[in-house]
Design a protein around this motif. Sequence first.
Motif, mmCIF file in Angstrom:
data_model
loop_
_atom_site.group_PDB
_atom_site.id
_atom_site.type_symbol
_atom_site.label_atom_id
_atom_site.label_comp_id
_atom_site.label_asym_id
_atom_site.label_seq_id
_atom_site.Cartn_x
_atom_site.Cartn_y
_atom_site.Cartn_z
ATOM 1 N N GLN A 6 5.879 7.555 -2.504
ATOM 2 C CA GLN A 6 4.927 7.764 -1.412
ATOM 3 C C GLN A 6 4.380 6.405 -0.993
ATOM 4 O O GLN A 6 3.909 5.647 -1.831
ATOM 5 C CB GLN A 6 3.750 8.625 -1.886
ATOM 6 C CG GLN A 6 4.135 9.993 -2.396
ATOM 7 C CD GLN A 6 2.906 10.862 -2.684
ATOM 8 O OE1 GLN A 6 1.846 10.347 -3.046
ATOM 9 N NE2 GLN A 6 3.057 12.163 -2.524
ATOM 10 N N LYS A 7 4.432 6.102 0.309
ATOM 11 C CA LYS A 7 3.869 4.831 0.787
ATOM 12 C C LYS A 7 2.643 5.115 1.656
ATOM 13 O O LYS A 7 2.694 5.963 2.549
ATOM 14 C CB LYS A 7 4.920 4.050 1.570
ATOM 15 C CG LYS A 7 4.414 2.736 2.135
ATOM 16 C CD LYS A 7 4.099 2.847 3.603
ATOM 17 C CE LYS A 7 3.354 1.658 4.167
ATOM 18 N NZ LYS A 7 3.137 1.768 5.619
ATOM 19 N N TYR A 8 1.546 4.440 1.369
ATOM 20 C CA TYR A 8 0.325 4.613 2.156
ATOM 21 C C TYR A 8 0.022 3.317 2.909
ATOM 22 O O TYR A 8 -0.132 2.255 2.308
ATOM 23 C CB TYR A 8 -0.848 4.989 1.241
ATOM 24 C CG TYR A 8 -0.672 6.365 0.631
ATOM 25 C CD1 TYR A 8 -1.068 7.499 1.331
ATOM 26 C CD2 TYR A 8 -0.059 6.520 -0.606
ATOM 27 C CE1 TYR A 8 -0.868 8.769 0.795
ATOM 28 C CE2 TYR A 8 0.144 7.784 -1.147
ATOM 29 C CZ TYR A 8 -0.266 8.900 -0.440
ATOM 30 O OH TYR A 8 -0.065 10.156 -0.964
ATOM 31 N N ARG A 151 5.714 -8.587 8.712
ATOM 32 C CA ARG A 151 4.676 -7.604 9.040
ATOM 33 C C ARG A 151 5.240 -6.184 9.026
ATOM 34 O O ARG A 151 6.337 -5.956 9.531
ATOM 35 C CB ARG A 151 4.056 -7.913 10.410
ATOM 36 C CG ARG A 151 3.336 -9.256 10.521
ATOM 37 C CD ARG A 151 2.246 -9.470 9.474
ATOM 38 N NE ARG A 151 1.257 -8.408 9.395
ATOM 39 C CZ ARG A 151 0.132 -8.358 10.105
ATOM 40 N NH1 ARG A 151 -0.141 -9.301 10.964
ATOM 41 N NH2 ARG A 151 -0.729 -7.362 9.933
ATOM 42 N N GLY A 152 4.479 -5.284 8.446
ATOM 43 C CA GLY A 152 4.921 -3.885 8.371
ATOM 44 C C GLY A 152 5.914 -3.633 7.241
ATOM 45 O O GLY A 152 6.471 -2.547 7.121
ATOM 46 N N GLY A 153 6.130 -4.649 6.384
ATOM 47 C CA GLY A 153 7.203 -4.593 5.391
ATOM 48 C C GLY A 153 6.999 -3.630 4.226
ATOM 49 O O GLY A 153 7.937 -3.385 3.462
ATOM 50 N N SER A 154 5.805 -3.062 4.077
ATOM 51 C CA SER A 154 5.601 -2.133 2.950
ATOM 52 C C SER A 154 6.494 -0.902 3.071
ATOM 53 O O SER A 154 6.884 -0.306 2.062
ATOM 54 C CB SER A 154 4.137 -1.676 2.873
ATOM 55 O OG SER A 154 3.305 -2.771 2.639
ATOM 56 N N ASP A 155 6.831 -0.514 4.299
ATOM 57 C CA ASP A 155 7.752 0.624 4.482
ATOM 58 C C ASP A 155 9.087 0.296 3.811
ATOM 59 O O ASP A 155 9.716 1.150 3.178
ATOM 60 C CB ASP A 155 8.036 0.875 5.982
ATOM 61 C CG ASP A 155 6.789 1.223 6.774
ATOM 62 O OD1 ASP A 155 5.806 1.675 6.164
ATOM 63 O OD2 ASP A 155 6.813 1.046 8.015
ATOM 64 N N THR A 156 9.513 -0.967 3.971
ATOM 65 C CA THR A 156 10.800 -1.387 3.402
ATOM 66 C C THR A 156 10.726 -1.434 1.878
ATOM 67 O O THR A 156 11.674 -1.054 1.188
ATOM 68 C CB THR A 156 11.224 -2.736 4.015
ATOM 69 O OG1 THR A 156 11.322 -2.544 5.438
ATOM 70 C CG2 THR A 156 12.561 -3.209 3.496
ATOM 71 N N ALA A 209 8.434 0.623 18.289
ATOM 72 C CA ALA A 209 7.670 1.750 17.730
ATOM 73 C C ALA A 209 7.287 1.393 16.297
ATOM 74 O O ALA A 209 8.089 1.538 15.385
ATOM 75 C CB ALA A 209 8.509 3.024 17.756
ATOM 76 N N LYS A 210 6.063 0.886 16.113
ATOM 77 C CA LYS A 210 5.763 0.287 14.811
ATOM 78 C C LYS A 210 5.450 1.318 13.728
ATOM 79 O O LYS A 210 5.079 0.951 12.613
ATOM 80 C CB LYS A 210 4.632 -0.729 14.936
ATOM 81 C CG LYS A 210 3.267 -0.144 15.179
ATOM 82 C CD LYS A 210 2.228 -1.237 15.004
ATOM 83 C CE LYS A 210 0.852 -0.615 14.981
ATOM 84 N NZ LYS A 210 -0.132 -1.341 14.265
ATOM 85 N N ILE A 211 5.663 2.585 14.038
ATOM 86 C CA ILE A 211 5.454 3.634 13.038
ATOM 87 C C ILE A 211 6.312 3.384 11.793
ATOM 88 O O ILE A 211 5.908 3.698 10.684
ATOM 89 C CB ILE A 211 5.718 5.025 13.676
ATOM 90 C CG1 ILE A 211 5.505 6.157 12.689
ATOM 91 C CG2 ILE A 211 7.107 5.147 14.295
ATOM 92 C CD1 ILE A 211 4.120 6.580 12.566
HETATM 93 MG MG MG Z 1 3.177 0.084 9.234
#
Ligand code: MG
Length: 439
Positions: A6-8, A151-156, A209-211
Amino acid sequence: MALVVQKYGGSSVADPQSVKRVAGRVVAAREAGHDVVVVVSAMGDTTDELLDLADQISTGPNGRELDMLLTAGERISMALLAMAVAELGHHATSFTGSQAGLITDAAHGRARIVDVVPARLRAALDAGSVVIVAGFQGIAQDTQDVTTLGRGGSDTTAVALAAALGADLCEIYTDVDGVFTADPRIVPAARLIPAVRYDEMLELAAHGAKILHSRCVEYAKRYRVPLRVRSSFADDATGDLTAGRRTDIIADTSGPTDTERATETAMEDPIISGIAHDRSQAKITIVGIPDKTGAAATVFTALAEAGCDLDMIVQNVSAEATGCTDISFTLSTAAAPAALRALQEIEDRIGYLGLRHDDRIGKLSVVGAGMRSHPGVSATLFAALAETGVNIQMISTSEIRISVVVHVEDLESAVAVAHTAFGLDSEHVEAVVYAGTGR
Ligand code: MG
Ligand code: ADP
Ligand code: ASP
């Protein structure tokens, strides 16, 4: 029993109350019998605030030190979340990216994952602990320095861990209910997409789409990680993995065949899945460049050597009188100064008349796998934009995407009008944004 990652995101852990709420969700999954690995982002806008701090100290901070600074944000959330889970009576252990075995190359600020060795995570799971990992960071294989993934790399991070651990599901928790047909912050009539193919999601993510971080979608596609986007704010923390509003990112195995499509025996697939927008690009035009063999090669070699990643490229037909042409291209605003410098350095060699730099542009991208078999999508888009008086500056396409560059001030109305033109508007408002500043 399943193994769930799970990623928050930052808006889901923005303050102590939110951290406690997330802990409740993690514990619900644990109490439903699942093994749980949690990846956390920095609290709220912490990463931006750390960047602002660095900006006040240095005009060009060293990449290694900047990564040391930025990774601190995720360390704060991981430790606080471990404490919050412990308060609810469950054992939790936090790990930095390096401790979690996330090995990268040494490209500070945009490191790529080269290996994942999650031995310590596996041991902690076997010991019955909830595992909490700091997102967006790793350790460089060669230098052993701390790195960040961009930036946004936690999804990865989440998808990479899910792949390495063979997780049954990777859930990305954020401040909206899932992936919508457009950013709910600018199109209130956007609709939730229950399922979207990896390829379509990749186009949406890669075009603004930075979602989801686009590299996370690439990674999920390559390793076939079951990926899901949902809200951490919804009141459905039961640990039941089959419940709740969400978007599933799926492989392209479902949907009607071409024959079914032609005979309309199958349920109709939407031609357009969604619309992405991007305000982070700039346009550079090289004016009056001699139209001769090798000129473009010289230009684009210089840009590549300066490390500039380009997006769209357009070359005009040359004017017969002068034998000169104009070349325009787009790239991220941050890379524009380096590109201008590189072009100035080759001015003597190729002899152009001038350089024009415009960072007041926005890109709109219409994405849909149905485009392959339906003509007229560009015509619908261009007509809708023309009716609203939006001028198109550049156009590019892929098999399942059409992108246009417009003036940044026209971008939001262009997205809204395209959304309506492709019949994507919902009759009732389903696009709720629960938190976050959109920064
Ligand atoms: Mg993000
Ligand atoms: P997090 O902090 O959880 O990582 P992000 O801010 O990175 O969250 O991503 C969530 C945001 O993405 C939403 O608040 C929304 O404004 C934006 N967004 C852009 N395009 C879309 C889309 N097509 N569907 C849903 N959200 C989108
Ligand atoms: N905190 C990092 C960022 O703001 C990474 C992330 O949230 O995914 O970009």
